[in-house]
Design a protein around this motif. Structure first.
Motif, PDB file in Angstrom:
ATOM      1  N   PRO A 104      12.030  66.285 -24.597  1.00  0.00           N
ATOM      2  CA  PRO A 104      12.352  67.105 -23.422  1.00  0.00           C
ATOM      3  C   PRO A 104      13.838  67.137 -23.084  1.00  0.00           C
ATOM      4  N   SER A 105      14.560  66.094 -23.507  1.00  0.00           N
ATOM      5  CA  SER A 105      15.987  66.042 -23.187  1.00  0.00           C
ATOM      6  C   SER A 105      16.851  66.731 -24.233  1.00  0.00           C
ATOM      7  N   ALA A 106      16.246  67.132 -25.344  1.00  0.00           N
ATOM      8  CA  ALA A 106      17.030  67.760 -26.417  1.00  0.00           C
ATOM      9  C   ALA A 106      17.520  69.142 -26.003  1.00  0.00           C
ATOM     10  N   ARG A 107      18.681  69.481 -26.493  1.00  0.00           N
ATOM     11  CA  ARG A 107      19.221  70.815 -26.269  1.00  0.00           C
ATOM     12  C   ARG A 107      19.371  71.533 -27.606  1.00  0.00           C
ATOM     13  N   PHE A 108      19.530  72.837 -27.530  1.00  0.00           N
ATOM     14  CA  PHE A 108      19.524  73.676 -28.726  1.00  0.00           C
ATOM     15  C   PHE A 108      20.783  74.544 -28.739  1.00  0.00           C
ATOM     16  N   ALA A 109      21.518  74.469 -29.841  1.00  0.00           N
ATOM     17  CA  ALA A 109      22.761  75.233 -29.987  1.00  0.00           C
ATOM     18  C   ALA A 109      22.568  76.303 -31.056  1.00  0.00           C
ATOM     19  N   ILE A 110      22.774  77.559 -30.686  1.00  0.00           N
ATOM     20  CA  ILE A 110      22.663  78.678 -31.618  1.00  0.00           C
ATOM     21  C   ILE A 110      24.081  79.132 -31.966  1.00  0.00           C
ATOM     22  N   VAL A 111      24.394  79.214 -33.256  1.00  0.00           N
ATOM     23  CA  VAL A 111      25.775  79.406 -33.695  1.00  0.00           C
ATOM     24  C   VAL A 111      25.873  80.610 -34.626  1.00  0.00           C
ATOM     25  N   ASP A 112      26.854  81.479 -34.329  1.00  0.00           N
ATOM     26  CA  ASP A 112      27.108  82.636 -35.195  1.00  0.00           C
ATOM     27  C   ASP A 112      28.437  83.258 -34.784  1.00  0.00           C
ATOM     28  N   GLU A 113      28.893  84.248 -35.573  1.00  0.00           N
ATOM     29  CA  GLU A 113      29.992  85.075 -35.098  1.00  0.00           C
ATOM     30  C   GLU A 113      29.402  86.152 -34.198  1.00  0.00           C
ATOM     31  N   GLY A 114      30.233  87.025 -33.668  1.00  0.00           N
ATOM     32  CA  GLY A 114      29.741  88.055 -32.772  1.00  0.00           C
ATOM     33  C   GLY A 114      29.718  87.563 -31.332  1.00  0.00           C
ATOM     34  N   PRO A 115      28.913  88.155 -30.443  1.00  0.00           N
ATOM     35  CA  PRO A 115      27.904  89.180 -30.714  1.00  0.00           C
ATOM     36  C   PRO A 115      28.538  90.527 -31.005  1.00  0.00           C
ATOM     37  N   GLY A 116      27.759  91.367 -31.695  1.00  0.00           N
ATOM     38  CA  GLY A 116      28.230  92.693 -32.027  1.00  0.00           C
ATOM     39  C   GLY A 116      27.796  93.718 -30.996  1.00  0.00           C
ATOM     40  N   LEU A 117      27.477  94.904 -31.473  1.00  0.00           N
ATOM     41  CA  LEU A 117      27.149  95.989 -30.559  1.00  0.00           C
ATOM     42  C   LEU A 117      25.902  95.705 -29.736  1.00  0.00           C
ATOM     43  N   SER A 118      24.965  94.921 -30.275  1.00  0.00           N
ATOM     44  CA  SER A 118      23.711  94.691 -29.554  1.00  0.00           C
ATOM     45  C   SER A 118      23.453  93.233 -29.195  1.00  0.00           C
ATOM     46  N   GLY A 119      24.019  92.293 -29.945  1.00  0.00           N
ATOM     47  CA  GLY A 119      23.708  90.882 -29.706  1.00  0.00           C
ATOM     48  C   GLY A 119      22.293  90.509 -30.108  1.00  0.00           C
ATOM     49  N   SER A 120      21.652  91.333 -30.942  1.00  0.00           N
ATOM     50  CA  SER A 120      20.231  91.112 -31.230  1.00  0.00           C
ATOM     51  C   SER A 120      19.974  89.919 -32.146  1.00  0.00           C
ATOM     52  N   SER A 121      20.957  89.516 -32.959  1.00  0.00           N
ATOM     53  CA  SER A 121      20.740  88.346 -33.819  1.00  0.00           C
ATOM     54  C   SER A 121      20.636  87.080 -32.969  1.00  0.00           C
ATOM     55  N   PHE A 122      21.580  86.904 -32.049  1.00  0.00           N
ATOM     56  CA  PHE A 122      21.474  85.768 -31.130  1.00  0.00           C
ATOM     57  C   PHE A 122      20.152  85.823 -30.365  1.00  0.00           C
ATOM     58  N   HIS A 123      19.816  86.997 -29.861  1.00  0.00           N
ATOM     59  CA  HIS A 123      18.616  87.114 -29.034  1.00  0.00           C
ATOM     60  C   HIS A 123      17.354  86.828 -29.833  1.00  0.00           C
ATOM     61  N   ALA A 124      17.340  87.172 -31.121  1.00  0.00           N
ATOM     62  CA  ALA A 124      16.154  86.890 -31.932  1.00  0.00           C
ATOM     63  C   ALA A 124      15.857  85.399 -31.960  1.00  0.00           C
ATOM     64  N   VAL A 125      16.911  84.579 -32.041  1.00  0.00           N
ATOM     65  CA  VAL A 125      16.711  83.129 -32.062  1.00  0.00           C
ATOM     66  C   VAL A 125      16.337  82.625 -30.668  1.00  0.00           C
TER      67      VAL A 125
END
Length: 610
Positions: free
Chosen positions: A200-221
């Motif tokens: 429960p105390s763990a956190r999650f880091a999502i890493v990429d370049e961007g976001p681009g025109l939509s940001g949909s890659s980040f949002h998918a994760v």
């Protein structure tokens, strides 16, 4: 409009690994300094390409991202290299000797039988994204080892290793969002993060370049994690800029961007001036052999202030295709400092720049310093303002294009003729209406395949403002390195593309265009297919029409006028081309076409962000 493209290449995984091993051995013999650090970052990028390519091959075979021994070895390998980069960066590049002994061992453990698909990482090649900046962002994030780091392939896997190394977290997992660019989705086994879901105390880091025109890659994760009951408050995003998603972002993407924490670090925070770490000014001073250097940023079209008087005479600029640029001054000397890419792509461009200078077409080169090319500043008038006859210009273009055709064979792919035709038809439809698009589609269907086609590193931008007539009367081509490797559809093409571009930009007659053919043929000893030049012409016009129509607008009304005028110029030229083919009637748009044209130029007021 179709403007952007993503050119990938197939390589032997074993060959890429061998190249990485060779680079690692070379680094061991290098003294400390910026050259060694740049080589280390280049090795990190090359190894990241290998590891992501192997992960993508597994994904294609399985249809889903899941754990494997290969992935674990690859992720640990990248974290080991990230630690080496971090040590060198924190020491101000004052590190020498071999890299971590575990790196060669883990490279050898990778199963490299077969081929992998590799694409140029846009951030490393175009946008001055430095992996070291993710070390800064991670160190300032407040995250610790109790963090599940997730990299979005391709570039995000290596960047995730940087984040994991900085906070002492376990090696990252990686995922590959797929589907429509504005509606990405994940196919990933929840066991990728299985052990983390019970913390429960763990956190999650999502890493990429961007976001681009939509940001949909980040949002998918983000959506995938939320479906696994991970609260958005535990999710942290590591993008390459703080601008947020662009104009194509949906409401749910924008909402996710507001509830998840974000951590970014830019180039200046990573290499700050006035600190113990060497900054860009120090890199340039060392390259040109001076102790006192001042820098002035001239990115995003600010270089025009140095070549033009009134802003009324400025040419348009497309900000998304503008590289970071600085003017360096050391006494009376002035130098251009431009980002050309990290790793092998930067070295290749620097070598091309040297060859262009030796051939008399480009400025003097001082050197390459960790992604930035330093070259002599070209004083003088841009071609559209200089007193230079069209006859002399055609003669110069003949020599210049002949040299490129003979000396710069392509090592990377470009768009196919079909892809170019599809782009031209689509852009014509959006700007001029479906009736004109149908005419162009029919015209393409009647064109015979080219007799000969040899891809080279085309210039791609022969606009008059890209040539400087020096005070001594020499024509210098600026920005002659990037356009065939830009973040657009075109890529490397036959030199006939540049001949078609010159015909358009300088309104060349058939005789003048033929003179360019003959000059190239005489130099390269191979024929130029006149029909291919003819085929390329509407493609060039439609691409330029799309390019300037989609250019990012600023709040400056004069800039918007310049961009709209450029788009209208290419639209008019495309209409003239269509009307010159066969017995097509003069263009009188029907009501549908008028609405399409009006909507096209109205869209040019919309702002897009990377």
């Amino acid at each position: 409009m179709i403007v952007y493209g993503d050119h990938k290449r197939i390589e032997s995984a074993r060959h890429v690994r061998s190249s990485a091993c060779e680079a690692a051995g070379h680094i061991a013999d290098m003294p400390s300094g910026i050259e060694r650090h740049a080589a280390l970052v280049g090795l990190f990028i090359k190894t990241s390409e290998l590891v992501q390519g192997l992960a993508d091959a597994e994904f294609e075979a399985n249809g889903i991202d899941r754990y494997s021994r290969q992935r674990i070895v690859g992720a640990n390998l990248l974290v080991g290299l990230a630690r080496d980069v971090g040590r060198s960066w924190r020491a101000g590049f004052a590190v020498d000797g071999p890299i971590d002994a575990d790196v060669p061992r883990m490279l050898a453990e990778l199963d490299c039988d077969g081929e992998i698909l590799i694409g140029t990482a846009e951030g490393y090649a175009h946008y001055a994204l430095y992996p070291e900046s993710y070390l800064v962002a991670a160190r300032q994030s407040g995250l610790d080892a109790n963090t599940c780091v997730i990299g979005i392939r391709s570039i995000g896997l290596g960047l995730a290793a940087m984040v994991a190394a900085a906070i002492g977290a376990p090696a990252p997992v990686s995922v590959r969002p797929t589907g429509h660019p504005f509606r990405r989705r994940l196919a990933a086994d929840p066991e990728l993060i299985g052990s983390w879901m019970a913390k429960p105390s763990a956190r999650f880091a999502i890493v990429d370049e961007g976001p681009g025109l939509s940001g949909s890659s980040f949002h998918a994760v983000v959506a995938w994690l939320q479906a696994l009951d991970i609260d958005a408050g535990r999710i942290h995003l590591f993008p390459s800029h703080s601008g947020g998603p662009g104009a194509e972002a949906s409401a749910d993407i924008r909402e996710a961007w507001t509830v998840c924490q974000q951590h970014t670090a830019d180039f200046e925070r990573t290499f700050p001036a006035g600190s113990a770490l060497p900054a860009l000014r120090d890199w340039v001073a060392r390259t040109i052999g001076r102790t006192a250097v001042s820098l002035m940023e001239i990115s995003a079209g600010e270089w025009r202030r140095l070549h033009y008087g009134s802003q009324d005479h400025w040419p348009p600029v497309h900000r998304r295709f503008e590289r970071r640029k600085f003017l360096a001054s050391a006494g009376r000397e002035k130098w251009s400092v431009k980002f050309v890419g990290l790793g092998e792509i930067g070295m290749h461009k620097a070598e091309t720049a040297r060859r262009l200078h030796d051939a008399g077409f480009g400025p003097e080169i001082a050197g390459l310093c960790h992604g930035f090319l330093v070259e002599r500043w070209s004083d003088g008038a841009t071609l559209e303002r200089a007193r230079h006859s069209k006859q002399k210009m055609v003669a110069h273009l003949a020599r210049y294009l002949s040299w490129r055709a003979a000396n710069l064979p392509a090592s990377e792919p470009g768009a196919s003729l079909k892809a170019l035709a599809d782009m031209a038809v689509r852009n014509t439809s959006e700007a001029l209406g479906e009736s004109r698009a149908a005419e162009l589609r029919n015209w393409f269907s009647k064109q015979a395949p080219p007799k000969t086609m040899q891809r080279v590193e085309i210039d791609g931008r022969l606009h008059p403002w890209e040539f400087i007539l020096s005070r001594g009367g020499t024509l210098i081509k600026t920005d002659a390195l990037d356009h065939c490797r830009s973040h657009d559809l075109i890529g490397c093409q036959d030199i006939a593309w540049d001949i078609a571009g010159a015909r358009v930009e300088y309104s060349l007659s058939d005789a003048a265009t033929a003179a360019l053919y003959k000059a190239v043929e005489a130099t390269t000893s191979r024929p130029v297919d006149a029909k291919l030049v003819h085929y390329y012409e509407p493609c060039y016009l439609a691409f330029q029409l799309g390019l300037w129509s989609m250019a990012e607008r600023s709040g400056d009304d004069r800039e918007q006028i310049r961009l709209a005028a450029a788009a209208r110029r290419y639209a008019a030229a495309l209409l003239r081309f269509l009307e010159s083919q066969g017995d097509l009637p003069p263009f009188e748009p029907d009501q549908s076409s008028r609405r399409s044209i009006s909507a096209s130029f109205s869209r040019m007021a919309a702002t897009s962000s990377r």
